[in-house]
Design a protein around this motif. Sequence first.
Motif, PDB file in Angstrom:
ATOM      1  N   ALA A 136      19.710  65.071  30.140  1.00 11.87           N
ATOM      2  CA  ALA A 136      19.111  66.353  29.761  1.00 11.87           C
ATOM      3  C   ALA A 136      17.958  66.145  28.786  1.00 11.87           C
ATOM      4  O   ALA A 136      16.918  66.824  28.885  1.00 11.87           O
ATOM      5  N   THR A 137      18.110  65.208  27.860  1.00  9.02           N
ATOM      6  CA  THR A 137      17.040  64.923  26.905  1.00  9.02           C
ATOM      7  C   THR A 137      15.790  64.423  27.619  1.00  9.02           C
ATOM      8  O   THR A 137      14.658  64.761  27.239  1.00  9.02           O
ATOM      9  N   ARG A 138      15.962  63.643  28.671  1.00  8.63           N
ATOM     10  CA  ARG A 138      14.829  63.113  29.419  1.00  8.63           C
ATOM     11  C   ARG A 138      14.068  64.191  30.190  1.00  8.63           C
ATOM     12  O   ARG A 138      12.955  63.948  30.662  1.00  8.63           O
ATOM     13  N   LEU A 139      14.675  65.356  30.319  1.00 11.32           N
ATOM     14  CA  LEU A 139      14.035  66.459  31.050  1.00 11.32           C
ATOM     15  C   LEU A 139      13.300  67.433  30.145  1.00 11.32           C
ATOM     16  O   LEU A 139      12.788  68.444  30.626  1.00 11.32           O
ATOM     17  N   LYS A 140      13.224  67.145  28.858  1.00  7.64           N
ATOM     18  CA  LYS A 140      12.669  68.130  27.926  1.00  7.64           C
ATOM     19  C   LYS A 140      11.211  68.469  28.185  1.00  7.64           C
ATOM     20  O   LYS A 140      10.719  69.476  27.710  1.00  7.64           O
ATOM     21  N   GLY A 141      10.513  67.628  28.967  1.00  4.62           N
ATOM     22  CA  GLY A 141       9.141  67.977  29.327  1.00  4.62           C
ATOM     23  C   GLY A 141       9.049  69.096  30.342  1.00  4.62           C
ATOM     24  O   GLY A 141       7.969  69.656  30.578  1.00  4.62           O
ATOM     25  N   VAL A 142      10.173  69.435  30.966  1.00  3.62           N
ATOM     26  CA  VAL A 142      10.193  70.546  31.928  1.00  3.62           C
ATOM     27  C   VAL A 142      10.359  71.845  31.142  1.00  3.62           C
ATOM     28  O   VAL A 142      11.412  72.104  30.567  1.00  3.62           O
ATOM     29  N   VAL A 147      26.569  68.031  33.369  1.00  4.58           N
ATOM     30  CA  VAL A 147      25.124  67.923  33.166  1.00  4.58           C
ATOM     31  C   VAL A 147      24.474  69.295  33.140  1.00  4.58           C
ATOM     32  O   VAL A 147      23.541  69.543  32.378  1.00  4.58           O
ATOM     33  N   THR A 148      24.979  70.194  33.957  1.00  3.96           N
ATOM     34  CA  THR A 148      24.437  71.555  33.973  1.00  3.96           C
ATOM     35  C   THR A 148      24.492  72.176  32.588  1.00  3.96           C
ATOM     36  O   THR A 148      23.512  72.772  32.114  1.00  3.96           O
ATOM     37  N   ARG A 149      25.626  72.035  31.932  1.00  7.05           N
ATOM     38  CA  ARG A 149      25.779  72.599  30.592  1.00  7.05           C
ATOM     39  C   ARG A 149      24.827  71.924  29.607  1.00  7.05           C
ATOM     40  O   ARG A 149      24.258  72.573  28.726  1.00  7.05           O
ATOM     41  N   ALA A 150      24.657  70.605  29.748  1.00  3.50           N
ATOM     42  CA  ALA A 150      23.732  69.894  28.865  1.00  3.50           C
ATOM     43  C   ALA A 150      22.296  70.353  29.095  1.00  3.50           C
ATOM     44  O   ALA A 150      21.513  70.491  28.143  1.00  3.50           O
ATOM     45  N   MET A 151      21.920  70.612  30.346  1.00  2.00           N
ATOM     46  CA  MET A 151      20.568  71.072  30.639  1.00  2.00           C
ATOM     47  C   MET A 151      20.322  72.471  30.097  1.00  2.00           C
ATOM     48  O   MET A 151      19.225  72.770  29.604  1.00  2.00           O
ATOM     49  N   VAL A 152      21.319  73.335  30.168  1.00  2.00           N
ATOM     50  CA  VAL A 152      21.160  74.688  29.627  1.00  2.00           C
ATOM     51  C   VAL A 152      20.867  74.629  28.135  1.00  2.00           C
ATOM     52  O   VAL A 152      20.064  75.418  27.613  1.00  2.00           O
ATOM     53  N   LYS A 153      21.493  73.687  27.440  1.00  2.00           N
ATOM     54  CA  LYS A 153      21.240  73.539  26.009  1.00  2.00           C
ATOM     55  C   LYS A 153      19.864  72.924  25.728  1.00  2.00           C
ATOM     56  O   LYS A 153      19.211  73.273  24.745  1.00  2.00           O
ATOM     57  N   ALA A 154      19.426  72.002  26.582  1.00  2.00           N
ATOM     58  CA  ALA A 154      18.212  71.237  26.301  1.00  2.00           C
ATOM     59  C   ALA A 154      16.935  71.902  26.799  1.00  2.00           C
ATOM     60  O   ALA A 154      15.864  71.680  26.233  1.00  2.00           O
ATOM     61  N   LEU A 155      17.038  72.708  27.850  1.00  2.00           N
ATOM     62  CA  LEU A 155      15.848  73.268  28.482  1.00  2.00           C
ATOM     63  C   LEU A 155      15.661  74.734  28.108  1.00  2.00           C
ATOM     64  O   LEU A 155      16.636  75.442  27.828  1.00  2.00           O
ATOM     65  N   PRO A 156      14.426  75.229  28.122  1.00  2.00           N
ATOM     66  CA  PRO A 156      14.203  76.638  27.836  1.00  2.00           C
ATOM     67  C   PRO A 156      14.817  77.521  28.922  1.00  2.00           C
ATOM     68  O   PRO A 156      14.943  77.092  30.084  1.00  2.00           O
TER      69      PRO A 156
END
Length: 269
Positions: free
Chosen positions: A33-39, A54-63
């Motif tokens: 999720a951290t590696r996707l922060k440019g999205v 991972v879905t939950r981690a992405m919800v926290k990391a991404l806008p």
Amino acid sequence: MSATDAAFAGSIPAVYEQYLGSLVFEPFAEDLATRLKGVTSGRVLEAAAGTGIVTRAMVKALPPEVEIIATDLNQAMLDLARTKLQAPNVTWRQADAQSLPFEDSSFDAVVCQFGVMFFPDKPAAYREALRVLKPGGRFLFNAWDSLDANLVSKVVSDQAVEMFPEDPPRFIERTPFGYFDAGRIEGELQLAGFEDVTIEPVDKVSHAPSARHAAIGLTQGTPLRGEIEARAPGRLDEVTDKATQALVERFGDGRVENRMRALVVTARR
């Protein structure tokens, strides 16, 4: 790969989430999720989402503007995932990563945590990831390094094999820990059409509250369970007990330190 290696059904999803989530999956989910922060906008497709770690981690990391489509072959895994996360930017959908039901060039990134090892035709799945990515989009996934670099899993796998010498259940070494050749991974991605590929070994450490916690997760929360039950109906608890004992002998009777290594792969369209 056995036909049962991707069978996550019955009680497996709940055990997987409860016993393996924090032990083996969450540290690497946070890394992805951290590696996707440019999205910062657009759409992300998750393949082999499992119970949504991972879905939950992405919800926290991404806008919240980023739309996440989380897919898995096993509806039972998605059903559990839905109970763990309700977010307006997340859609759950059953799908086969080797034949995605999405239009060409429709995602900014494709993510897959510890799922590619289960794809019978990996180049086909990689071609699908390439097809649905927008130009410049990223395919980001991880795969376990060898069992020798993941000792807790190795101890449990070795114990299960030892208990059935005439027909050893080799799910753990065959599938989740059977796809760690970086040259092969890069070659199959290039065969699928990806040109810009990087592969990085990543080490993480987690802890199980006890040896039994880890043993339950690995023997009863994975398709190893089906292999054991097919060989010896009624002996699943015995195998779990033996795996617990083996872990205690190796790590002591208390909190278990789980040192892990995975390969993190980034491929750009």
